[in-house]
Design a protein around this motif. Structure first.
Motif, PDB file in Angstrom:
ATOM      1  N   SER A  22       1.037  -1.429   0.138  1.00 55.87           N
ATOM      2  CA  SER A  22       0.059   0.312   0.079  1.00 55.87           C
ATOM      3  C   SER A  22       1.002   1.126  -0.410  1.00 55.87           C
ATOM      4  O   SER A  22       0.701   2.342  -0.347  1.00 55.87           O
ATOM      5  N   SER A  23       2.177   1.001   0.095  1.00 51.89           N
ATOM      6  CA  SER A  23       3.377   2.682   0.471  1.00 51.89           C
ATOM      7  C   SER A  23       3.208   3.246  -1.079  1.00 51.89           C
ATOM      8  O   SER A  23       2.751   2.806  -2.177  1.00 51.89           O
ATOM      9  N   PRO A  24       2.483   4.840  -0.872  1.00 53.60           N
ATOM     10  CA  PRO A  24       3.189   5.894  -2.385  1.00 53.60           C
ATOM     11  C   PRO A  24       4.501   6.092  -2.590  1.00 53.60           C
ATOM     12  O   PRO A  24       4.113   5.874  -3.624  1.00 53.60           O
ATOM     13  N   HIS A  25       5.588   5.832  -1.492  1.00 54.57           N
ATOM     14  CA  HIS A  25       6.634   4.944  -2.339  1.00 54.57           C
ATOM     15  C   HIS A  25       7.501   3.860  -3.444  1.00 54.57           C
ATOM     16  O   HIS A  25       7.366   2.882  -2.601  1.00 54.57           O
ATOM     17  N   LYS A  26       7.609   4.408  -4.240  1.00 55.37           N
ATOM     18  CA  LYS A  26       8.035   3.647  -5.472  1.00 55.37           C
ATOM     19  C   LYS A  26       9.446   2.947  -5.454  1.00 55.37           C
ATOM     20  O   LYS A  26       9.023   1.580  -5.172  1.00 55.37           O
ATOM     21  N   ASN A  27       9.772   4.190  -3.974  1.00 60.64           N
ATOM     22  CA  ASN A  27      11.452   3.407  -4.312  1.00 60.64           C
ATOM     23  C   ASN A  27      11.642   3.297  -2.094  1.00 60.64           C
ATOM     24  O   ASN A  27      12.542   3.298  -1.848  1.00 60.64           O
ATOM     25  N   GLY A  28      10.463   3.504  -1.811  1.00 61.20           N
ATOM     26  CA  GLY A  28      10.388   3.127  -0.077  1.00 61.20           C
ATOM     27  C   GLY A  28      11.578   2.233   0.488  1.00 61.20           C
ATOM     28  O   GLY A  28      11.606   0.904   0.007  1.00 61.20           O
ATOM     29  N   THR A  29      10.508   1.815   1.911  1.00 59.57           N
ATOM     30  CA  THR A  29      10.833   1.127   2.887  1.00 59.57           C
ATOM     31  C   THR A  29      10.016   0.034   2.126  1.00 59.57           C
ATOM     32  O   THR A  29      10.547  -1.793   2.311  1.00 59.57           O
ATOM     33  N   SER A  30       7.757  -0.118   2.131  1.00 56.31           N
ATOM     34  CA  SER A  30       7.230  -1.180   1.994  1.00 56.31           C
ATOM     35  C   SER A  30       7.212  -1.766   1.031  1.00 56.31           C
ATOM     36  O   SER A  30       8.113  -3.253   0.748  1.00 56.31           O
ATOM     37  N   VAL A  31       8.742  -1.617   0.250  1.00 61.00           N
ATOM     38  CA  VAL A  31       8.432  -2.381  -1.470  1.00 61.00           C
ATOM     39  C   VAL A  31       9.778  -2.785  -1.194  1.00 61.00           C
ATOM     40  O   VAL A  31       9.789  -3.760  -2.217  1.00 61.00           O
ATOM     41  N   THR A  45       2.308  -2.599   4.647  1.00 57.80           N
ATOM     42  CA  THR A  45       1.973  -0.803   4.705  1.00 57.80           C
ATOM     43  C   THR A  45       3.246  -0.223   5.670  1.00 57.80           C
ATOM     44  O   THR A  45       3.389  -1.115   6.428  1.00 57.80           O
ATOM     45  N   PRO A  46       3.507   1.030   5.420  1.00 59.20           N
ATOM     46  CA  PRO A  46       4.302   1.340   6.546  1.00 59.20           C
ATOM     47  C   PRO A  46       3.122   1.965   7.192  1.00 59.20           C
ATOM     48  O   PRO A  46       1.805   2.372   7.318  1.00 59.20           O
ATOM     49  N   LEU A  47       3.201   1.745   8.847  1.00 52.71           N
ATOM     50  CA  LEU A  47       2.945   2.041   9.910  1.00 52.71           C
ATOM     51  C   LEU A  47       2.320   3.385   9.816  1.00 52.71           C
ATOM     52  O   LEU A  47       3.752   4.492   9.147  1.00 52.71           O
ATOM     53  N   TYR A  48       1.093   4.583   9.953  1.00 49.12           N
ATOM     54  CA  TYR A  48       1.238   5.705   9.523  1.00 49.12           C
ATOM     55  C   TYR A  48       0.028   5.496  10.786  1.00 49.12           C
ATOM     56  O   TYR A  48      -1.406   5.120  11.242  1.00 49.12           O
ATOM     57  N   TYR A  49       0.874   6.138  11.526  1.00 51.03           N
ATOM     58  CA  TYR A  49      -0.221   6.543  12.660  1.00 51.03           C
ATOM     59  C   TYR A  49      -1.153   5.855  14.157  1.00 51.03           C
ATOM     60  O   TYR A  49      -2.180   5.650  14.279  1.00 51.03           O
ATOM     61  N   PHE A  50      -0.007   4.699  13.640  1.00 51.74           N
ATOM     62  CA  PHE A  50      -0.023   2.958  14.433  1.00 51.74           C
ATOM     63  C   PHE A  50      -0.930   2.053  13.565  1.00 51.74           C
ATOM     64  O   PHE A  50      -1.496   1.524  14.425  1.00 51.74           O
ATOM     65  N   GLY A  51      -1.004   2.821  12.554  1.00 52.79           N
ATOM     66  CA  GLY A  51      -1.982   1.699  11.808  1.00 52.79           C
ATOM     67  C   GLY A  51      -1.601   1.031  10.536  1.00 52.79           C
ATOM     68  O   GLY A  51      -0.874   2.050  10.370  1.00 52.79           O
ATOM     69  N   ALA A  99       4.976  -4.914   8.289  1.00 51.04           N
ATOM     70  CA  ALA A  99       4.964  -3.017   7.892  1.00 51.04           C
ATOM     71  C   ALA A  99       6.401  -2.331   8.396  1.00 51.04           C
ATOM     72  O   ALA A  99       7.546  -3.108   9.008  1.00 51.04           O
ATOM     73  N   THR A 100       6.642  -1.309   7.964  1.00 51.94           N
ATOM     74  CA  THR A 100       7.389  -0.726   8.080  1.00 51.94           C
ATOM     75  C   THR A 100       7.291   0.452   8.852  1.00 51.94           C
ATOM     76  O   THR A 100       6.257   1.122   9.100  1.00 51.94           O
ATOM     77  N   SER A 101       8.157   0.891   9.826  1.00 57.82           N
ATOM     78  CA  SER A 101       8.156   2.277  10.281  1.00 57.82           C
ATOM     79  C   SER A 101       9.283   3.107  11.086  1.00 57.82           C
ATOM     80  O   SER A 101      10.122   2.428  10.833  1.00 57.82           O
ATOM     81  N   ALA A 102       8.957   4.459  11.440  1.00 62.20           N
ATOM     82  CA  ALA A 102      10.543   4.927  11.265  1.00 62.20           C
ATOM     83  C   ALA A 102      11.028   5.624  13.259  1.00 62.20           C
ATOM     84  O   ALA A 102      12.039   4.473  13.257  1.00 62.20           O
ATOM     85  N   ASP A 103       9.675   4.723  13.950  1.00 62.67           N
ATOM     86  CA  ASP A 103      10.342   4.638  15.485  1.00 62.67           C
ATOM     87  C   ASP A 103      10.612   3.282  15.600  1.00 62.67           C
ATOM     88  O   ASP A 103      10.407   2.040  14.651  1.00 62.67           O
ATOM     89  N   ALA A 104      11.438   2.743  16.833  1.00 57.12           N
ATOM     90  CA  ALA A 104      11.596   1.441  17.314  1.00 57.12           C
ATOM     91  C   ALA A 104      11.382   1.666  18.326  1.00 57.12           C
ATOM     92  O   ALA A 104      12.200   0.379  19.038  1.00 57.12           O
ATOM     93  N   GLY A 138      11.901   0.995  13.051  1.00 58.96           N
ATOM     94  CA  GLY A 138      13.622   1.991  12.800  1.00 58.96           C
ATOM     95  C   GLY A 138      13.843   2.418  11.655  1.00 58.96           C
ATOM     96  O   GLY A 138      15.037   2.401  11.083  1.00 58.96           O
ATOM     97  N   CYS A 139      12.760   2.045  10.755  1.00 59.34           N
ATOM     98  CA  CYS A 139      13.077   2.392   9.226  1.00 59.34           C
ATOM     99  C   CYS A 139      12.292   3.905   8.698  1.00 59.34           C
ATOM    100  O   CYS A 139      11.283   2.991   8.308  1.00 59.34           O
ATOM    101  N   TYR A 140      12.716   4.520   8.986  1.00 62.05           N
ATOM    102  CA  TYR A 140      11.976   5.392   8.308  1.00 62.05           C
ATOM    103  C   TYR A 140      12.564   5.664   6.679  1.00 62.05           C
ATOM    104  O   TYR A 140      11.597   5.763   6.327  1.00 62.05           O
ATOM    105  N   VAL A 141      13.647   5.425   6.433  1.00 59.60           N
ATOM    106  CA  VAL A 141      13.692   5.646   4.649  1.00 59.60           C
ATOM    107  C   VAL A 141      14.723   4.840   3.992  1.00 59.60           C
ATOM    108  O   VAL A 141      15.199   3.725   4.590  1.00 59.60           O
TER     109      VAL A 141
END
Ligand SMILES: Cc1cc2nc3c(=O)[nH]c(=O)nc-3n(C[C@H](O)[C@H](O)[C@H](O)COP(=O)(O)O)c2cc1C
Length: 177
Positions: free
Chosen positions: A8-17, A82-88, A118-123, A154-157
């Motif tokens: 579901s990530s909108p980042h074509k070259n992000g973490t989830s992909v 999914t990337p984690l967006y506001y904990f969901g 799932a991926t998230s910035a925080d850890a 811990g995967c922000y970018v």
């Protein structure tokens, strides 16, 4: 197995992909048939709660869910990424899950397996708690068997996840099926 991977990530070259690609690489090497659906680049509208599907057996909307549904109903394993967006889950993934409504009992009767990645910035140790509670509840309700999850905290970018062990874990999870 027929596997669908809903990224579901909108980042074509992000973490989830990256998790998506590595998982698919492993699953295909193991001989599985994989269908990938990148929600953010599809046309999926929200469930309007009109209940047209209750009396007509299908959704009133004509959009990319028409493309996904045959794969969904034929799947043995559904992978939610999914990337984690506001904990969901992010809004794109929630759109798809809400649209399960039109096929709710068909999906329930399929006795699918499922995976969460799932991926998230925080850890923090609580970063993924709410997401896991949601996923656990969803799979319980739908009668899915959870067969794995990768929670890449811990995967922000992109470079964060590239420097982590998570891509290898995603590959091995796919390969292990
Ligand atoms: C709208 C939005 C909400 C976010 N919410 C959270 C959050 O609740 N917790 C967290 O740790 N990171 C959060 N993040 C960070 C993303 O989960 C993180 O950067 C992720 O790696 C992005 O994945 P992607 O590159 O696959 O899109 C958020 C990012 C955005 C854009």
């Amino acid at each position: 197995m027929n596997i669908i991977v809903i990224n579901s990530s909108p980042h074509k070259n992000g973490t989830s992909v990256l998790l998506t690609e590595k998982f698919i690489e492993g699953a295909e090497e193991a001989g599985h048939n994989v269908y990938r659906f990148d929600v953010a680049f599809e046309d999926v509208g929200p469930c309007e709660g009109c209940d047209y599907c209750i009396s007509n057996g299908k959704c009133v909307k004509r959009d990319s869910m028409d493309k996904l549904n045959p794969h969904l109903l034929d799947a043995d394993l559904i992978v939610f990424v999914t990337p984690l967006y506001y904990f969901g889950v992010d809004a794109q993934l929630k759109l798809v899950i809400d649209r399960f409504y039109a096929n709710n009992y068909r999906i329930m009767n399929n006795k699918n397996k499922s995976i969460l990645m799932a991926t998230s910035a925080d850890a923090n140790d609580w970063t993924m708690t709410a997401l896991e509670a949601y996923y656990d509840t969803l799979v319980k309700y739908l009668g899915f068997e959870d067969v794995g999850r990768i929670l890449a905290t811990g995967c922000y970018v992109r470079r964060d996840i590239e420097n982590s062990d998570y891509p290898r874990q995603a590959y091995l999870l796919g390969k292990s099926l």
